[in-house]
Scaffold this motif. Structure first.
Motif, PDB file in Angstrom:
ATOM      1  N   GLU A 109     -18.046  24.767  15.948  1.00  0.00           N
ATOM      2  CA  GLU A 109     -16.635  24.493  16.250  1.00  0.00           C
ATOM      3  C   GLU A 109     -15.965  25.707  16.881  1.00  0.00           C
ATOM      4  O   GLU A 109     -15.182  25.577  17.810  1.00  0.00           O
ATOM      5  CB  GLU A 109     -15.898  24.086  14.982  1.00  0.00           C
ATOM      6  N   ALA A 110     -16.258  26.887  16.371  1.00  0.00           N
ATOM      7  CA  ALA A 110     -15.644  28.108  16.885  1.00  0.00           C
ATOM      8  C   ALA A 110     -16.483  28.723  18.009  1.00  0.00           C
ATOM      9  O   ALA A 110     -16.077  29.719  18.597  1.00  0.00           O
ATOM     10  CB  ALA A 110     -15.477  29.120  15.768  1.00  0.00           C
ATOM     11  N   ASN A 111     -17.635  28.130  18.296  1.00  0.00           N
ATOM     12  CA  ASN A 111     -18.549  28.647  19.307  1.00  0.00           C
ATOM     13  C   ASN A 111     -18.851  30.129  19.039  1.00  0.00           C
ATOM     14  O   ASN A 111     -18.740  30.973  19.912  1.00  0.00           O
ATOM     15  CB  ASN A 111     -17.993  28.453  20.717  1.00  0.00           C
ATOM     16  N   ALA A 112     -19.184  30.431  17.782  1.00  0.00           N
ATOM     17  CA  ALA A 112     -19.431  31.809  17.375  1.00  0.00           C
ATOM     18  C   ALA A 112     -20.602  31.849  16.395  1.00  0.00           C
ATOM     19  O   ALA A 112     -20.998  30.839  15.831  1.00  0.00           O
ATOM     20  CB  ALA A 112     -18.197  32.391  16.714  1.00  0.00           C
ATOM     21  N   THR A 113     -21.109  33.039  16.216  1.00  0.00           N
ATOM     22  CA  THR A 113     -22.186  33.272  15.260  1.00  0.00           C
ATOM     23  C   THR A 113     -21.729  34.333  14.269  1.00  0.00           C
ATOM     24  O   THR A 113     -20.997  35.255  14.626  1.00  0.00           O
ATOM     25  CB  THR A 113     -23.457  33.753  15.985  1.00  0.00           C
ATOM     26  N   ALA A 114     -22.200  34.201  13.058  1.00  0.00           N
ATOM     27  CA  ALA A 114     -21.853  35.169  12.011  1.00  0.00           C
ATOM     28  C   ALA A 114     -23.123  35.596  11.284  1.00  0.00           C
ATOM     29  O   ALA A 114     -24.131  34.897  11.302  1.00  0.00           O
ATOM     30  CB  ALA A 114     -20.875  34.553  11.024  1.00  0.00           C
ATOM     31  N   LEU A 115     -23.039  36.759  10.648  1.00  0.00           N
ATOM     32  CA  LEU A 115     -24.085  37.191   9.734  1.00  0.00           C
ATOM     33  C   LEU A 115     -23.586  36.909   8.328  1.00  0.00           C
ATOM     34  O   LEU A 115     -22.452  37.220   7.984  1.00  0.00           O
ATOM     35  CB  LEU A 115     -24.382  38.684   9.890  1.00  0.00           C
ATOM     36  N   VAL A 116     -24.458  36.314   7.501  1.00  0.00           N
ATOM     37  CA  VAL A 116     -24.092  35.920   6.140  1.00  0.00           C
ATOM     38  C   VAL A 116     -25.030  36.611   5.166  1.00  0.00           C
ATOM     39  O   VAL A 116     -26.244  36.581   5.344  1.00  0.00           O
ATOM     40  CB  VAL A 116     -24.194  34.388   5.969  1.00  0.00           C
ATOM     41  N   LEU A 117     -24.466  37.242   4.140  1.00  0.00           N
ATOM     42  CA  LEU A 117     -25.255  37.899   3.101  1.00  0.00           C
ATOM     43  C   LEU A 117     -25.435  36.927   1.948  1.00  0.00           C
ATOM     44  O   LEU A 117     -24.456  36.446   1.382  1.00  0.00           O
ATOM     45  CB  LEU A 117     -24.553  39.167   2.613  1.00  0.00           C
ATOM     46  N   ASP A 121     -26.518  36.937  -7.183  1.00  0.00           N
ATOM     47  CA  ASP A 121     -25.274  37.061  -7.947  1.00  0.00           C
ATOM     48  C   ASP A 121     -24.128  36.500  -7.113  1.00  0.00           C
ATOM     49  O   ASP A 121     -23.940  36.884  -5.961  1.00  0.00           O
ATOM     50  CB  ASP A 121     -25.013  38.536  -8.278  1.00  0.00           C
ATOM     51  N   VAL A 122     -23.358  35.616  -7.689  1.00  0.00           N
ATOM     52  CA  VAL A 122     -22.261  34.961  -6.973  1.00  0.00           C
ATOM     53  C   VAL A 122     -21.206  35.957  -6.509  1.00  0.00           C
ATOM     54  O   VAL A 122     -20.587  35.770  -5.465  1.00  0.00           O
ATOM     55  CB  VAL A 122     -21.613  33.877  -7.881  1.00  0.00           C
ATOM     56  N   GLY A 123     -21.003  37.042  -7.241  1.00  0.00           N
ATOM     57  CA  GLY A 123     -19.980  38.030  -6.896  1.00  0.00           C
ATOM     58  C   GLY A 123     -20.353  38.916  -5.719  1.00  0.00           C
ATOM     59  O   GLY A 123     -19.528  39.688  -5.247  1.00  0.00           O
ATOM     60  N   VAL A 124     -21.602  38.826  -5.260  1.00  0.00           N
ATOM     61  CA  VAL A 124     -22.057  39.663  -4.150  1.00  0.00           C
ATOM     62  C   VAL A 124     -22.388  38.753  -2.982  1.00  0.00           C
ATOM     63  O   VAL A 124     -23.199  37.839  -3.096  1.00  0.00           O
ATOM     64  CB  VAL A 124     -23.313  40.482  -4.544  1.00  0.00           C
ATOM     65  N   GLY A 125     -21.772  38.984  -1.859  1.00  0.00           N
ATOM     66  CA  GLY A 125     -22.015  38.171  -0.671  1.00  0.00           C
ATOM     67  C   GLY A 125     -20.991  38.512   0.388  1.00  0.00           C
ATOM     68  O   GLY A 125     -20.178  39.415   0.223  1.00  0.00           O
ATOM     69  N   GLY A 126     -21.051  37.794   1.471  1.00  0.00           N
ATOM     70  CA  GLY A 126     -20.072  38.033   2.515  1.00  0.00           C
ATOM     71  C   GLY A 126     -20.469  37.389   3.820  1.00  0.00           C
ATOM     72  O   GLY A 126     -21.553  36.830   3.964  1.00  0.00           O
ATOM     73  N   ARG A 127     -19.567  37.490   4.766  1.00  0.00           N
ATOM     74  CA  ARG A 127     -19.763  36.893   6.088  1.00  0.00           C
ATOM     75  C   ARG A 127     -18.982  37.729   7.081  1.00  0.00           C
ATOM     76  O   ARG A 127     -17.836  38.084   6.828  1.00  0.00           O
ATOM     77  CB  ARG A 127     -19.249  35.458   6.053  1.00  0.00           C
TER      78      ARG A 127
END
Length: 179
Positions: A109-117, A121-127
């Protein structure tokens, strides 16, 4: 004389009873200290320490994610032309004691790419969203934290293919773009 004998025995018996008072007092003090240390340890290991470890791992994960995104963005040259480049990426081996992975995720939809961690553990992650200002790039692949990580860029003047790869570097000397 019997009176004297009784009088002498009585104070002696009281002395032995009084001798237990310091022992009982010190035992109670020791019990209170042990109880205090036990409560303090339980509160640290039950709540404070795990929360701190998760917060510290989340911060380190954010830095790893942003650093990885920066390496991917820098690997893609601004000028059009034929390219084949391999760039090393340094990632922490574990976050909060567990291995993790960073994967490319596209958002049509946004015509973009992201890196996802991704982390257990649910408390550790990101985009973090990737930005390629001069030309588009198709980003695919996954980095595993436990192995060497690379950004491999291939392409021509129109479109560039970026791959997140793991493993050892090439032995044929193609690591010229490595930095």
């Amino acid at each position: 004389m019997r009176r004297r004998g009784r009088a002498l025995r009585r104070p002696g018996r009281l002395r032995t009873e009084r001798a237990l008072s310091p022992v009982v007092g010190k035992s109670l003090e020791l019990g209170v200290v042990v109880l205090f240390v036990a409560v303090l340890s339980a509160s640290f290991y039950g709540g404070i320490v795990p929360e701190y470890r998760t917060t510290a791992a989340a911060e380190a994960g954010d830095r790893a994610l942003v650093g990885g995104a920066e390496r991917v963005e820098r690997a893609v040259p601004e000028r059009p032309g034929r390219i084949e480049r391999r760039v090393a990426v340094s990632l922490p081996a574990t976050l909060r004691g567990d291995p993790y992975r960073i994967r490319a995720a596209s958002d049509p939809e946004a015509n973009a790419t992201a890196l996802v961690l991704d982390h257990p553990d649910v408390g550790v992650g990101g985009r973090v969203r990737l930005s390629f200002p001069t030309r588009g790039a198709n980003v695919t692949g996954t980095w595993e934290s436990a192995s060497d990580s690379w950004v491999v860029v291939r392409g021509g003047s129109e479109r560039v293919s970026v791959s997140l790869e793991n493993g050892r570097g090439d032995s044929d000397g193609r690591d010229g773009g490595r930095s």
